[in-house]
Design a protein around this motif. Structure first.
Motif, PDB file in Angstrom:
ATOM      1  N   LYS A  68      -2.762  27.416  13.346  1.00 21.07           N
ATOM      2  CA  LYS A  68      -3.204  26.116  13.088  1.00 21.07           C
ATOM      3  C   LYS A  68      -3.381  26.267  11.540  1.00 21.07           C
ATOM      4  N   THR A  69      -3.324  27.213  10.862  1.00 17.21           N
ATOM      5  CA  THR A  69      -3.645  27.349   9.502  1.00 17.21           C
ATOM      6  C   THR A  69      -2.424  26.722   8.911  1.00 17.21           C
ATOM      7  N   PRO A  70      -2.812  25.826   7.769  1.00 17.48           N
ATOM      8  CA  PRO A  70      -1.467  25.031   7.077  1.00 17.48           C
ATOM      9  C   PRO A  70      -0.661  25.901   6.234  1.00 17.48           C
ATOM     10  N   GLY A  71       0.712  26.007   6.614  1.00 20.26           N
ATOM     11  CA  GLY A  71       1.586  26.723   5.653  1.00 20.26           C
ATOM     12  C   GLY A  71       1.670  28.274   6.022  1.00 20.26           C
ATOM     13  N   LEU A  72       1.034  28.772   7.056  1.00 22.51           N
ATOM     14  CA  LEU A  72       0.910  30.195   7.223  1.00 22.51           C
ATOM     15  C   LEU A  72       2.368  30.332   8.020  1.00 22.51           C
ATOM     16  N   VAL A  73       2.466  29.947   9.033  1.00 28.35           N
ATOM     17  CA  VAL A  73       3.732  30.160   9.719  1.00 28.35           C
ATOM     18  C   VAL A  73       5.032  29.987   8.774  1.00 28.35           C
ATOM     19  N   ASP A  74       4.970  29.106   8.081  1.00 22.14           N
ATOM     20  CA  ASP A  74       6.127  28.738   6.893  1.00 22.14           C
ATOM     21  C   ASP A  74       6.183  29.790   6.093  1.00 22.14           C
ATOM     22  N   SER A  75       5.160  30.352   5.805  1.00 24.43           N
ATOM     23  CA  SER A  75       4.994  31.422   4.488  1.00 24.43           C
ATOM     24  C   SER A  75       5.887  32.595   5.278  1.00 24.43           C
ATOM     25  N   ILE A  76       5.383  32.845   6.487  1.00 16.49           N
ATOM     26  CA  ILE A  76       5.890  34.118   7.241  1.00 16.49           C
ATOM     27  C   ILE A  76       7.367  33.814   7.508  1.00 16.49           C
ATOM     28  N   ARG A  77       7.948  32.976   7.964  1.00 17.09           N
ATOM     29  CA  ARG A  77       9.449  32.488   8.062  1.00 17.09           C
ATOM     30  C   ARG A  77       9.881  32.843   6.716  1.00 17.09           C
ATOM     31  N   ASP A  78       9.300  32.305   5.719  1.00 16.00           N
ATOM     32  CA  ASP A  78      10.231  32.429   4.400  1.00 16.00           C
ATOM     33  C   ASP A  78      10.451  33.690   3.908  1.00 16.00           C
ATOM     34  N   ILE A  79       9.329  34.621   4.211  1.00 14.33           N
ATOM     35  CA  ILE A  79       9.419  36.021   3.876  1.00 14.33           C
ATOM     36  C   ILE A  79      10.282  36.639   4.667  1.00 14.33           C
ATOM     37  N   VAL A  80      10.678  36.285   5.934  1.00 13.87           N
ATOM     38  CA  VAL A  80      11.541  36.738   6.840  1.00 13.87           C
ATOM     39  C   VAL A  80      12.809  36.727   6.061  1.00 13.87           C
ATOM     40  N   HIS A  81      12.923  35.284   5.556  1.00 14.27           N
ATOM     41  CA  HIS A  81      14.458  34.875   5.116  1.00 14.27           C
ATOM     42  C   HIS A  81      14.707  35.514   3.532  1.00 14.27           C
ATOM     43  N   LYS A  82      13.719  35.552   2.651  1.00 14.97           N
ATOM     44  CA  LYS A  82      13.847  35.946   1.279  1.00 14.97           C
ATOM     45  C   LYS A  82      13.410  37.404   0.971  1.00 14.97           C
ATOM     46  N   SER A  83      12.680  38.100   1.728  1.00 14.19           N
ATOM     47  CA  SER A  83      12.174  39.578   1.233  1.00 14.19           C
ATOM     48  C   SER A  83      13.234  40.453   1.100  1.00 14.19           C
ATOM     49  N   GLU A  84      13.157  41.278   0.101  1.00 13.44           N
ATOM     50  CA  GLU A  84      14.178  42.168  -0.174  1.00 13.44           C
ATOM     51  C   GLU A  84      13.920  43.451   0.713  1.00 13.44           C
ATOM     52  N   SER A  85      12.635  43.415   1.274  1.00  8.42           N
ATOM     53  CA  SER A  85      12.064  44.834   1.740  1.00  8.42           C
ATOM     54  C   SER A  85      12.248  44.882   3.273  1.00  8.42           C
ATOM     55  N   ILE A  86      13.016  45.666   3.781  1.00  9.02           N
ATOM     56  CA  ILE A  86      13.085  45.799   5.077  1.00  9.02           C
ATOM     57  C   ILE A  86      11.686  45.921   6.120  1.00  9.02           C
ATOM     58  N   ARG A  87      10.885  46.860   5.385  1.00  8.63           N
ATOM     59  CA  ARG A  87       9.539  46.781   6.203  1.00  8.63           C
ATOM     60  C   ARG A  87       8.719  45.589   6.192  1.00  8.63           C
ATOM     61  N   THR A  88       8.815  44.759   5.044  1.00  8.17           N
ATOM     62  CA  THR A  88       8.017  43.626   4.972  1.00  8.17           C
ATOM     63  C   THR A  88       8.877  42.612   6.023  1.00  8.17           C
ATOM     64  N   LYS A  89      10.159  42.511   5.923  1.00  4.57           N
ATOM     65  CA  LYS A  89      10.596  41.737   6.958  1.00  4.57           C
ATOM     66  C   LYS A  89      10.339  41.995   8.281  1.00  4.57           C
ATOM     67  N   GLU A  90      10.184  43.266   8.826  1.00  4.33           N
ATOM     68  CA  GLU A  90       9.965  43.681  10.187  1.00  4.33           C
ATOM     69  C   GLU A  90       8.670  43.187  10.246  1.00  4.33           C
ATOM     70  N   ALA A  91       7.591  43.423   9.237  1.00  5.75           N
ATOM     71  CA  ALA A  91       6.234  42.846   9.760  1.00  5.75           C
ATOM     72  C   ALA A  91       6.105  41.478   9.903  1.00  5.75           C
ATOM     73  N   ALA A  92       6.982  40.819   9.159  1.00  8.90           N
ATOM     74  CA  ALA A  92       6.969  39.285   9.226  1.00  8.90           C
ATOM     75  C   ALA A  92       7.619  38.781  10.850  1.00  8.90           C
ATOM     76  N   LYS A  93       8.453  39.498  10.974  1.00 11.62           N
ATOM     77  CA  LYS A  93       9.257  39.058  12.294  1.00 11.62           C
ATOM     78  C   LYS A  93       8.218  39.697  13.671  1.00 11.62           C
ATOM     79  N   GLY A  94       7.656  40.754  13.367  1.00 12.39           N
ATOM     80  CA  GLY A  94       6.626  41.025  14.541  1.00 12.39           C
ATOM     81  C   GLY A  94       5.602  40.059  14.499  1.00 12.39           C
ATOM     82  N   ALA A  95       5.041  39.478  13.234  1.00 12.94           N
ATOM     83  CA  ALA A  95       3.975  38.793  13.515  1.00 12.94           C
ATOM     84  C   ALA A  95       4.454  37.237  14.252  1.00 12.94           C
TER      85      ALA A  95
END
Length: 204
Positions: A153-180
């Motif tokens: 329910k937190t405005p913009g949070l899920v969208d930020s997580i999706r954006d990081i999955v798509h744009k981050s260059e770090s595999i570990r960061t992507k995996e944390a975002a996907k896990g979330a």
């Protein structure tokens, strides 16, 4: 000094063998000064945070308030308790502290999700680490039903997580975002984002 050493995993064995954990726990529990309490809690989290049931990780309400307050200040670039605090280091502590079930509840009740959302929306020193640890904390929180609802329910949070999955260059960061996302019940998001990334890369 001990907290800074504890942020580096290569120092963990020597610090634990030297008996650093119990004095840090004592400071975390008993100090009347917020800054040493916060530093000790983050150090303990770094040293024993992989032990999910470790009672040393349990925070009290005051300490949760203090940690979230300095993280909020760090995001704003303002001082707290006479110091400037580092976002990624505080988030590293929270990533470990949120493995504790009671801490999940307290951190959520005290507005921790909003502050972690703030971390993801801003740029910081060592930004990749700040985002990765914030995502790890969100991922841990998502295992708690009440916290999961707050995150969704937190405005913009899920969208930020999706954006990081798509744009981050770090595999570990992507995996944390996907896990979330997965733990939030958004499995289809993970699959769709993975397919989009594969298409963008020309894999199919």
């Amino acid at each position: 000094v001990l907290r800074n050493l504890a942020h580096n995993q290569r120092n963990h064995t020597s610090l634990i063998q030297a008996g650093a954990v119990e004095p840090l726990v004592a400071i975390m529990r008993n100090s009347w000064d917020a800054a040493p309490r916060i530093n000790a809690a983050v150090a303990v989290a770094c040293l024993v945070g992989h032990e999910e049931g470790n009672p040393r990780l349990q925070l009290d309400e005051t300490l949760v308030d203090e940690i979230l307050d300095v993280l909020d200040a760090a995001c704003q670039g303002t001082m707290r308790h006479g110091s400037f605090w580092t976002v990624w280091k505080l988030c590293q502590g929270l990533a470990s502290l949120t493995v504790n079930d009671k801490n999940k509840e307290l951190i959520t009740e005290k507005g921790g999700v909003n502050i972690l959302n703030e971390v993801l929306h801003d740029s910081h020193y060592n930004n990749e680490a700040a985002h990765r640890y914030a995502l790890s904390a969100i991922w841990n929180l998502a295992f708690n039903a009440a916290s999961r609802l707050v995150i969704l329910k937190t405005p913009g949070l899920v969208d930020s997580i999706r954006d990081i999955v798509h744009k981050s260059e770090s595999i570990r960061t992507k995996e944390a975002a996907k896990g979330a996302l997965w733990t939030l019940g958004l499995e289809q998001d993970v699959k769709s984002l993975s397919e989009t990334m594969a298409q963008d890369a020309g894999w199919y």
